[in-house]
Design a protein around this motif. Structure first.
Motif, PDB file in Angstrom:
ATOM      1  N   PHE A  90       0.813  -1.204   0.000  1.00 46.30           N
ATOM      2  CA  PHE A  90       0.000   0.000   0.000  1.00 46.30           C
ATOM      3  C   PHE A  90       0.856   1.268   0.000  1.00 46.30           C
ATOM      4  CE2 PHE A  90      -2.444   3.243   2.328  1.00 46.30           C
ATOM      5  CZ  PHE A  90      -3.526   3.340   1.476  1.00 46.30           C
ATOM      6  N   PHE A  91       1.953   1.238   0.733  1.00 47.49           N
ATOM      7  CA  PHE A  91       2.801   2.428   0.871  1.00 47.49           C
ATOM      8  C   PHE A  91       3.367   2.911  -0.469  1.00 47.49           C
ATOM      9  CE2 PHE A  91       6.892   4.453   2.003  1.00 47.49           C
ATOM     10  CZ  PHE A  91       6.369   5.540   2.680  1.00 47.49           C
ATOM     11  N   PRO A  92       3.997   2.054  -1.296  1.00 50.97           N
ATOM     12  CA  PRO A  92       4.503   2.560  -2.587  1.00 50.97           C
ATOM     13  C   PRO A  92       3.398   3.015  -3.530  1.00 50.97           C
ATOM     14  CG  PRO A  92       5.542   0.482  -2.050  1.00 50.97           C
ATOM     15  CD  PRO A  92       4.450   0.691  -1.065  1.00 50.97           C
ATOM     16  N   PHE A  93       2.268   2.297  -3.538  1.00 47.65           N
ATOM     17  CA  PHE A  93       1.168   2.704  -4.404  1.00 47.65           C
ATOM     18  C   PHE A  93       0.577   4.038  -3.969  1.00 47.65           C
ATOM     19  CE2 PHE A  93       0.853  -1.906  -5.493  1.00 47.65           C
ATOM     20  CZ  PHE A  93       1.096  -1.746  -6.848  1.00 47.65           C
ATOM     21  N   SER A  94       0.503   4.264  -2.665  1.00 45.79           N
ATOM     22  CA  SER A  94      -0.034   5.542  -2.198  1.00 45.79           C
ATOM     23  C   SER A  94       0.908   6.705  -2.520  1.00 45.79           C
ATOM     24  CB  SER A  94      -0.309   5.485  -0.703  1.00 45.79           C
ATOM     25  OG  SER A  94       0.890   5.310   0.009  1.00 45.79           O
ATOM     26  N   LEU A  95       2.214   6.438  -2.564  1.00 46.16           N
ATOM     27  CA  LEU A  95       3.156   7.494  -2.936  1.00 46.16           C
ATOM     28  C   LEU A  95       2.947   7.943  -4.377  1.00 46.16           C
ATOM     29  CD1 LEU A  95       6.499   6.325  -1.300  1.00 46.16           C
ATOM     30  CD2 LEU A  95       5.037   8.222  -0.627  1.00 46.16           C
ATOM     31  N   VAL A  96       2.625   6.999  -5.252  1.00 41.14           N
ATOM     32  CA  VAL A  96       2.373   7.362  -6.653  1.00 41.14           C
ATOM     33  C   VAL A  96       1.126   8.228  -6.760  1.00 41.14           C
ATOM     34  CG1 VAL A  96       1.782   6.421  -8.906  1.00 41.14           C
ATOM     35  CG2 VAL A  96       3.562   5.361  -7.561  1.00 41.14           C
ATOM     36  N   LEU A  97       0.086   7.859  -6.039  1.00 46.37           N
ATOM     37  CA  LEU A  97      -1.139   8.662  -6.093  1.00 46.37           C
ATOM     38  C   LEU A  97      -0.935  10.043  -5.459  1.00 46.37           C
ATOM     39  CD1 LEU A  97      -3.809   5.932  -5.339  1.00 46.37           C
ATOM     40  CD2 LEU A  97      -3.104   6.863  -7.543  1.00 46.37           C
ATOM     41  N   MET A  98      -0.112  10.124  -4.424  1.00 43.42           N
ATOM     42  CA  MET A  98       0.190  11.422  -3.828  1.00 43.42           C
ATOM     43  C   MET A  98       1.002  12.285  -4.782  1.00 43.42           C
ATOM     44  SD  MET A  98      -0.536  13.066  -1.252  1.00 43.42           S
ATOM     45  CE  MET A  98      -0.171  14.742  -0.893  1.00 43.42           C
ATOM     46  N   TYR A  99       1.879  11.652  -5.546  1.00 45.77           N
ATOM     47  CA  TYR A  99       2.635  12.356  -6.587  1.00 45.77           C
ATOM     48  C   TYR A  99       1.677  13.031  -7.569  1.00 45.77           C
ATOM     49  CZ  TYR A  99       5.134  12.622 -11.054  1.00 45.77           C
ATOM     50  OH  TYR A  99       5.639  13.023 -12.256  1.00 45.77           O
ATOM     51  N   GLY A 100       0.639  12.319  -7.973  1.00 46.79           N
ATOM     52  CA  GLY A 100      -0.354  12.892  -8.885  1.00 46.79           C
ATOM     53  C   GLY A 100      -1.127  14.040  -8.268  1.00 46.79           C
ATOM     54  N   ARG A 101      -1.426  13.924  -6.989  1.00 44.21           N
ATOM     55  CA  ARG A 101      -2.150  15.010  -6.319  1.00 44.21           C
ATOM     56  C   ARG A 101      -1.276  16.246  -6.156  1.00 44.21           C
ATOM     57  NH1 ARG A 101      -5.607  13.404  -1.259  1.00 44.21           N
ATOM     58  NH2 ARG A 101      -6.385  15.460  -1.742  1.00 44.21           N
ATOM     59  N   MET A 102       0.004  16.043  -5.870  1.00 41.82           N
ATOM     60  CA  MET A 102       0.893  17.192  -5.676  1.00 41.82           C
ATOM     61  C   MET A 102       1.101  17.957  -6.977  1.00 41.82           C
ATOM     62  SD  MET A 102       3.697  15.548  -3.069  1.00 41.82           S
ATOM     63  CE  MET A 102       4.968  16.621  -3.637  1.00 41.82           C
ATOM     64  N   LEU A 103       1.205  17.234  -8.094  1.00 39.33           N
ATOM     65  CA  LEU A 103       1.404  17.898  -9.377  1.00 39.33           C
ATOM     66  C   LEU A 103       0.099  18.267 -10.069  1.00 39.33           C
ATOM     67  CD1 LEU A 103       4.318  15.812 -10.897  1.00 39.33           C
ATOM     68  CD2 LEU A 103       4.425  17.977  -9.684  1.00 39.33           C
ATOM     69  N   ASN A 104      -1.007  17.882  -9.459  1.00 34.69           N
ATOM     70  CA  ASN A 104      -2.342  18.111 -10.017  1.00 34.69           C
ATOM     71  C   ASN A 104      -2.491  17.440 -11.393  1.00 34.69           C
ATOM     72  OD1 ASN A 104      -4.915  18.978  -9.768  1.00 34.69           O
ATOM     73  ND2 ASN A 104      -4.517  21.069 -10.458  1.00 34.69           N
ATOM     74  N   ARG A 105      -1.887  16.261 -11.521  1.00 30.93           N
ATOM     75  CA  ARG A 105      -1.985  15.460 -12.748  1.00 30.93           C
ATOM     76  C   ARG A 105      -2.361  14.037 -12.339  1.00 30.93           C
ATOM     77  NH1 ARG A 105       2.892  16.275 -16.704  1.00 30.93           N
ATOM     78  NH2 ARG A 105       1.379  15.197 -17.987  1.00 30.93           N
ATOM     79  N   ARG A 106      -3.600  13.869 -11.938  1.00 23.59           N
ATOM     80  CA  ARG A 106      -4.037  12.590 -11.404  1.00 23.59           C
ATOM     81  C   ARG A 106      -4.110  11.507 -12.463  1.00 23.59           C
ATOM     82  NH1 ARG A 106      -8.453  14.731  -7.040  1.00 23.59           N
ATOM     83  NH2 ARG A 106      -6.920  15.822  -5.797  1.00 23.59           N
ATOM     84  N   ARG A 107      -4.412  11.870 -13.701  1.00 27.65           N
ATOM     85  CA  ARG A 107      -4.449  10.843 -14.752  1.00 27.65           C
ATOM     86  C   ARG A 107      -3.060  10.259 -14.985  1.00 27.65           C
ATOM     87  NH1 ARG A 107      -7.874  12.920 -19.780  1.00 27.65           N
ATOM     88  NH2 ARG A 107      -5.794  13.698 -20.220  1.00 27.65           N
ATOM     89  N   HIS A 108      -2.040  11.100 -14.922  1.00 23.30           N
ATOM     90  CA  HIS A 108      -0.670  10.618 -15.068  1.00 23.30           C
ATOM     91  C   HIS A 108      -0.321   9.658 -13.927  1.00 23.30           C
ATOM     92  CE1 HIS A 108       3.477  10.661 -16.322  1.00 23.30           C
ATOM     93  NE2 HIS A 108       3.861  11.056 -15.110  1.00 23.30           N
ATOM     94  N   ALA A 109      -0.745   9.980 -12.714  1.00 23.20           N
ATOM     95  CA  ALA A 109      -0.486   9.105 -11.568  1.00 23.20           C
ATOM     96  C   ALA A 109      -1.226   7.777 -11.721  1.00 23.20           C
ATOM     97  CB  ALA A 109      -0.906   9.797 -10.278  1.00 23.20           C
TER      98      ALA A 109
END
Length: 83
Positions: free
Chosen positions: A35-54
């Motif tokens: 869960f931890f690595p997958f959640s980091l990827v989704l947080m990356y998308g939220r921080m850059l405001n590019r959720r589709r890329h995440a």
């Protein structure tokens, strides 16, 4: 779990059967490590405001993880059948 020495009492990242009192806690430990690595990827998308890329990165990670698990289980059971 994320330390440099393995994280367990014996220093091998809960590979010892006495590390967890039941199968449920072992499942939660393994789930948390995935869960931890997958959640980091989704947080990356939220921080850059590019959720589709995440979600694309998340999907690729999930497909690779699933393929590795299927490959490992297939060849492990093939080895058991041949022996």
């Amino acid at each position: 779990m994320l330390g440099t020495n393995g994280g367990g009492f014996y220093g091998m990242n809960s590979a010892v059967p006495f590390e967890n009192p039941s199968a449920w806690t072992k499942f939660l430990t393994c789930f948390g490590m995935m869960f931890f690595p997958f959640s980091l990827v989704l947080m990356y998308g939220r921080m850059l405001n590019r959720r589709r890329h995440a979600w694309v990165i998340f999907s690729v990670m999930f497909v690779l993880m699933s393929g590795t698990i299927i490959w490992a289980v297939y060849f492990e059971t093939l080895n058991l059948i041949l022996v």
